[in-house]
Design a protein around this motif. Structure first.
Motif, PDB file in Angstrom:
ATOM      1  N   SER A 155       0.820  -1.210   0.000  1.00 38.57           N
ATOM      2  CA  SER A 155       0.000   0.000   0.000  1.00 38.57           C
ATOM      3  C   SER A 155       0.858   1.266   0.000  1.00 38.57           C
ATOM      4  CB  SER A 155      -0.942   0.019   1.207  1.00 38.57           C
ATOM      5  OG  SER A 155      -0.211   0.112   2.413  1.00 38.57           O
ATOM      6  N   TYR A 156       2.124   1.145   0.391  1.00 34.46           N
ATOM      7  CA  TYR A 156       3.028   2.312   0.474  1.00 34.46           C
ATOM      8  C   TYR A 156       4.356   1.936  -0.152  1.00 34.46           C
ATOM      9  CZ  TYR A 156       5.724   6.159   2.598  1.00 34.46           C
ATOM     10  OH  TYR A 156       6.524   7.266   2.813  1.00 34.46           O
ATOM     11  N   LEU A 157       4.782   2.725  -1.140  1.00 34.38           N
ATOM     12  CA  LEU A 157       6.080   2.511  -1.782  1.00 34.38           C
ATOM     13  C   LEU A 157       6.769   3.848  -1.972  1.00 34.38           C
ATOM     14  CD1 LEU A 157       8.280   0.965  -3.325  1.00 34.38           C
ATOM     15  CD2 LEU A 157       6.860   1.134  -5.385  1.00 34.38           C
ATOM     16  N   SER A 158       7.972   3.970  -1.427  1.00 31.60           N
ATOM     17  CA  SER A 158       8.778   5.173  -1.638  1.00 31.60           C
ATOM     18  C   SER A 158      10.216   4.795  -1.941  1.00 31.60           C
ATOM     19  CB  SER A 158       8.735   6.088  -0.415  1.00 31.60           C
ATOM     20  OG  SER A 158       9.533   7.243  -0.650  1.00 31.60           O
ATOM     21  N   VAL A 159      10.676   5.235  -3.106  1.00 31.93           N
ATOM     22  CA  VAL A 159      12.094   5.139  -3.467  1.00 31.93           C
ATOM     23  C   VAL A 159      12.591   6.550  -3.794  1.00 31.93           C
ATOM     24  CG1 VAL A 159      12.049   2.745  -4.226  1.00 31.93           C
ATOM     25  CG2 VAL A 159      11.464   4.563  -5.851  1.00 31.93           C
ATOM     26  N   ALA A 160      11.936   7.544  -3.212  1.00 29.09           N
ATOM     27  CA  ALA A 160      12.259   8.943  -3.486  1.00 29.09           C
ATOM     28  C   ALA A 160      13.645   9.304  -2.972  1.00 29.09           C
ATOM     29  CB  ALA A 160      11.216   9.845  -2.832  1.00 29.09           C
ATOM     30  N   ASN A 161      14.205  10.358  -3.562  1.00 32.92           N
ATOM     31  CA  ASN A 161      15.486  10.906  -3.119  1.00 32.92           C
ATOM     32  C   ASN A 161      16.613   9.874  -3.172  1.00 32.92           C
ATOM     33  OD1 ASN A 161      14.778  13.777  -2.090  1.00 32.92           O
ATOM     34  ND2 ASN A 161      13.256  12.462  -1.123  1.00 32.92           N
ATOM     35  N   ASN A 162      16.759   9.295  -4.362  1.00 31.94           N
ATOM     36  CA  ASN A 162      17.874   8.402  -4.647  1.00 31.94           C
ATOM     37  C   ASN A 162      18.505   8.836  -5.972  1.00 31.94           C
ATOM     38  OD1 ASN A 162      18.212   6.035  -2.640  1.00 31.94           O
ATOM     39  ND2 ASN A 162      15.988   6.183  -2.866  1.00 31.94           N
ATOM     40  N   HIS A 163      19.180   7.919  -6.641  1.00 32.61           N
ATOM     41  CA  HIS A 163      19.779   8.224  -7.946  1.00 32.61           C
ATOM     42  C   HIS A 163      19.321   7.193  -8.975  1.00 32.61           C
ATOM     43  CE1 HIS A 163      22.282  11.048  -5.777  1.00 32.61           C
ATOM     44  NE2 HIS A 163      22.748  10.084  -5.017  1.00 32.61           N
ATOM     45  N   LEU A 164      18.078   6.778  -8.873  1.00 33.09           N
ATOM     46  CA  LEU A 164      17.535   5.766  -9.772  1.00 33.09           C
ATOM     47  C   LEU A 164      17.322   6.346 -11.166  1.00 33.09           C
ATOM     48  CD1 LEU A 164      14.934   4.270  -7.281  1.00 33.09           C
ATOM     49  CD2 LEU A 164      17.165   3.309  -7.897  1.00 33.09           C
ATOM     50  N   GLU A 165      17.475   5.504 -12.169  1.00 31.78           N
ATOM     51  CA  GLU A 165      17.327   5.957 -13.550  1.00 31.78           C
ATOM     52  C   GLU A 165      16.570   4.921 -14.361  1.00 31.78           C
ATOM     53  OE1 GLU A 165      21.339   6.561 -14.688  1.00 31.78           O
ATOM     54  OE2 GLU A 165      21.848   4.435 -14.724  1.00 31.78           O
ATOM     55  N   GLY A 166      16.374   5.243 -15.644  1.00 30.10           N
ATOM     56  CA  GLY A 166      15.601   4.354 -16.501  1.00 30.10           C
ATOM     57  C   GLY A 166      14.122   4.653 -16.400  1.00 30.10           C
ATOM     58  N   PRO A 167      13.293   3.857 -17.038  1.00 28.67           N
ATOM     59  CA  PRO A 167      11.845   4.113 -17.022  1.00 28.67           C
ATOM     60  C   PRO A 167      11.188   3.615 -15.742  1.00 28.67           C
ATOM     61  CG  PRO A 167      12.305   2.159 -18.307  1.00 28.67           C
ATOM     62  CD  PRO A 167      13.648   2.714 -17.894  1.00 28.67           C
ATOM     63  N   ILE A 168       9.998   4.131 -15.474  1.00 32.36           N
ATOM     64  CA  ILE A 168       9.151   3.548 -14.434  1.00 32.36           C
ATOM     65  C   ILE A 168       8.605   2.241 -15.011  1.00 32.36           C
ATOM     66  CG2 ILE A 168       7.079   3.837 -13.038  1.00 32.36           C
ATOM     67  CD1 ILE A 168       7.428   6.859 -13.314  1.00 32.36           C
ATOM     68  N   PRO A 169       8.821   1.115 -14.370  1.00 33.92           N
ATOM     69  CA  PRO A 169       8.371  -0.161 -14.947  1.00 33.92           C
ATOM     70  C   PRO A 169       6.872  -0.146 -15.249  1.00 33.92           C
ATOM     71  CG  PRO A 169       9.722  -0.533 -12.993  1.00 33.92           C
ATOM     72  CD  PRO A 169       9.444   0.937 -13.043  1.00 33.92           C
ATOM     73  N   SER A 170       6.497  -0.592 -16.434  1.00 33.09           N
ATOM     74  CA  SER A 170       5.076  -0.623 -16.786  1.00 33.09           C
ATOM     75  C   SER A 170       4.306  -1.581 -15.877  1.00 33.09           C
ATOM     76  CB  SER A 170       4.903  -1.050 -18.246  1.00 33.09           C
ATOM     77  OG  SER A 170       5.483  -2.333 -18.466  1.00 33.09           O
ATOM     78  N   SER A 171       5.015  -2.566 -15.328  1.00 31.95           N
ATOM     79  CA  SER A 171       4.360  -3.547 -14.454  1.00 31.95           C
ATOM     80  C   SER A 171       3.952  -2.956 -13.119  1.00 31.95           C
ATOM     81  CB  SER A 171       5.295  -4.741 -14.222  1.00 31.95           C
ATOM     82  OG  SER A 171       6.511  -4.311 -13.630  1.00 31.95           O
ATOM     83  N   ILE A 172       4.348  -1.710 -12.863  1.00 25.02           N
ATOM     84  CA  ILE A 172       3.941  -1.074 -11.603  1.00 25.02           C
ATOM     85  C   ILE A 172       2.416  -0.938 -11.557  1.00 25.02           C
ATOM     86  CG2 ILE A 172       3.889   1.407 -12.192  1.00 25.02           C
ATOM     87  CD1 ILE A 172       5.787   1.770  -9.716  1.00 25.02           C
ATOM     88  N   ALA A 173       1.796  -1.037 -12.729  1.00 19.96           N
ATOM     89  CA  ALA A 173       0.331  -0.978 -12.805  1.00 19.96           C
ATOM     90  C   ALA A 173      -0.321  -2.187 -12.137  1.00 19.96           C
ATOM     91  CB  ALA A 173      -0.110  -0.893 -14.264  1.00 19.96           C
ATOM     92  N   ASN A 174       0.483  -3.213 -11.803  1.00 17.73           N
ATOM     93  CA  ASN A 174      -0.057  -4.405 -11.135  1.00 17.73           C
ATOM     94  C   ASN A 174      -0.195  -4.229  -9.626  1.00 17.73           C
ATOM     95  OD1 ASN A 174      -0.086  -5.785 -13.608  1.00 17.73           O
ATOM     96  ND2 ASN A 174       2.014  -6.498 -13.338  1.00 17.73           N
TER      97      ASN A 174
END
Length: 409
Positions: A155-174
């Motif tokens: 119900s809660y996901l945070s990966v904010a304030n990092n150095h992540l790159e690339g696309p947001i995975p389309s599977s996040i819609a799951n």
């Protein structure tokens, strides 16, 4: 005496049963600590108290050795599972051990506010009982692992304030149970995938990335949407009118152009609207009276709006902060703005912040502005006003435009 000896002997032969951590969970915890630089683990921190040689982490009597960080189940005292792992933000420097994936009963994983680096292991996708995952404010690199989409109870996901790159995975819609999704302050790029299936999503923040395209549909459950400081462009999205429960919208510092439709001002729950630093050229005027609008703050500054100031904004009863600075507005300052700033009515919230600087406004400052209380904060500088008394704060900090830049009357 014989009975006492028998009792003592029984204690030695049949000692009291002590709680113990499932062996695979225990090994995972050891691996988690081993992946952290020892020099960043101080004795007063959570990890500094983890002493596996002295006690079992799920034994309730081992609190002197595992003072914080680990929460365990209580249903099976002989084989307890780790259900929460919450580290203090003490600057731990290390990587995430792939062994975390063995903690399959884990419901909360929070390593926020540290200096973890490297990639986020794909093994986190095995934590299907996870409800909250917070890896924010670290130094993770690489992509968001696609396996996160397997966290069917999240119900809660945070990966904010990092150095992540690339696309947001389309599977996040799951992530059908997700309610809060925070991806801001990374280097994520490309299209925002479809989020229409996330029927519980209330808060979505992907600001300060390199995202370039919005999906055609957004969850109608959204309360707050922040996509500021990206590379979103084209015509202003029309699908925002579907978000009838939206309370906060921030699309500032993007490249949206053209017309800002009136439907945005008619959203029944919207309280804060920020679309500054775009290329918006015109505003739609709402068909209905906005007296009952929930809008409290509107910022449309640093765009390409022209013509007369939009009087309908002064008729929004709850509006207390308005910024239209650095556009191409011309004509006089409408009396309605001055009237609202000086309003003493219980039904109408007075304007407390009004920024009109950097336009091409002419004439004089309406008289009611000269009588508003000291709480009023505003700026009318760098316009073409014939008279703006410098004794008032809203005329200070700079003069008016040179006559050569002003429209000819």
């Amino acid at each position: 005496m014989a009975l006492v000896l028998i009792f003592l002997l029984a204690i030695r032969i049949f000692p009291a049963t002590r709680a113990s951590t499932l062996s695979s969970d225990l090994q995972a915890l050891k691996d988690v600590k081993a992946a952290v630089d020892p020099s960043s683990i101080h004795s007063t921190t959570c990890l500094g108290s983890w002493d596996f040689a002295a006690a079992d982490p799920c034994d309730s009597r081992s609190t002197s050795h595992f003072v914080c960080g680990i929460g365990c189940s209580s249903d099976d005292p002989l084989s307890r599972r780790v259900i929460s792992l919450i580290l203090d933000g003490s600057g731990y420097n290390g990587t995430l051990s792939p062994s975390l994936g063995s903690l399959t009963a884990l419901q909360v994983l929070d390593f926020s506010g540290n200096s973890f680096h490297g990639t986020i292991p794909a093994s986190l996708g095995q934590l299907t009982s996870l409800i909250k995952l917070d890896l924010s404010r670290n130094s993770f690199t690489g992509a968001i692992p696609d396996t996160i989409s397997q966290l069917s109870n999240l119900s809660y996901l945070s990966v904010a304030n990092n150095h992540l790159e690339g696309p947001i995975p389309s599977s996040i819609a799951n992530l059908s149970t997700i309610e809060r999704l925070f991806l801001h302050n990374n280097q994520l790029a490309g299209k925002i995938p479809s989020l229409d299936g996330l029927q519980r999503l209330s808060y979505f923040d992907a600001s300060n990335n390199r995202l370039s395209e919005l999906p055609l549909k957004l969850p109608v459950s959204l309360l707050q949407l922040s996509l500021r400081s990206n590379q979103l462009g084209g015509s202003f999205p029309q699908n925002l009118a579907q978000l009838q429960g939206l309370e906060v919208l921030d699309l500032s510092y993007n490249q949206f152009a053209g017309h800002l439709d009136s439907s945005l001002f008619e959203l029944p729950s919207l309280q804060q609207l920020t679309v500054s630093h775009n290329q918006i050229a015109s505003l739609g005027v709402p068909r209905l009276s906005n007296v009952e609008s929930e809008l409290v703050a509107v910022d449309i500054s640093y765009n390409q709006l022209e013509g007369a100031l939009p009087v309908f904004l002064a008729n929004i009863s709850r509006l207390s902060a308005l910024s239209l600075r650095y556009n191409n507005f011309s004509g006089t300052i409408p009396y309605e703005f001055a009237s609202k700033a000086s309003s003493a009515s219980k039904e109408v919230q007075p304007l407390m912040r009004l920024f009109l600087d950097g336009n091409y406004l002419i004439g004089e400052v309406p008289q009611p502005f000269l009588e508003v209380p000291g709480r009023f904060s505003a700026s009318f500088i760098y316009n073409c006003l014939a008279k703006c008394p410098e004794s008032f704060a809203f005329c200070q900090g700079g003069g008016q435009r040179p006559k050569s830049e002003c429209p000819t009357l």
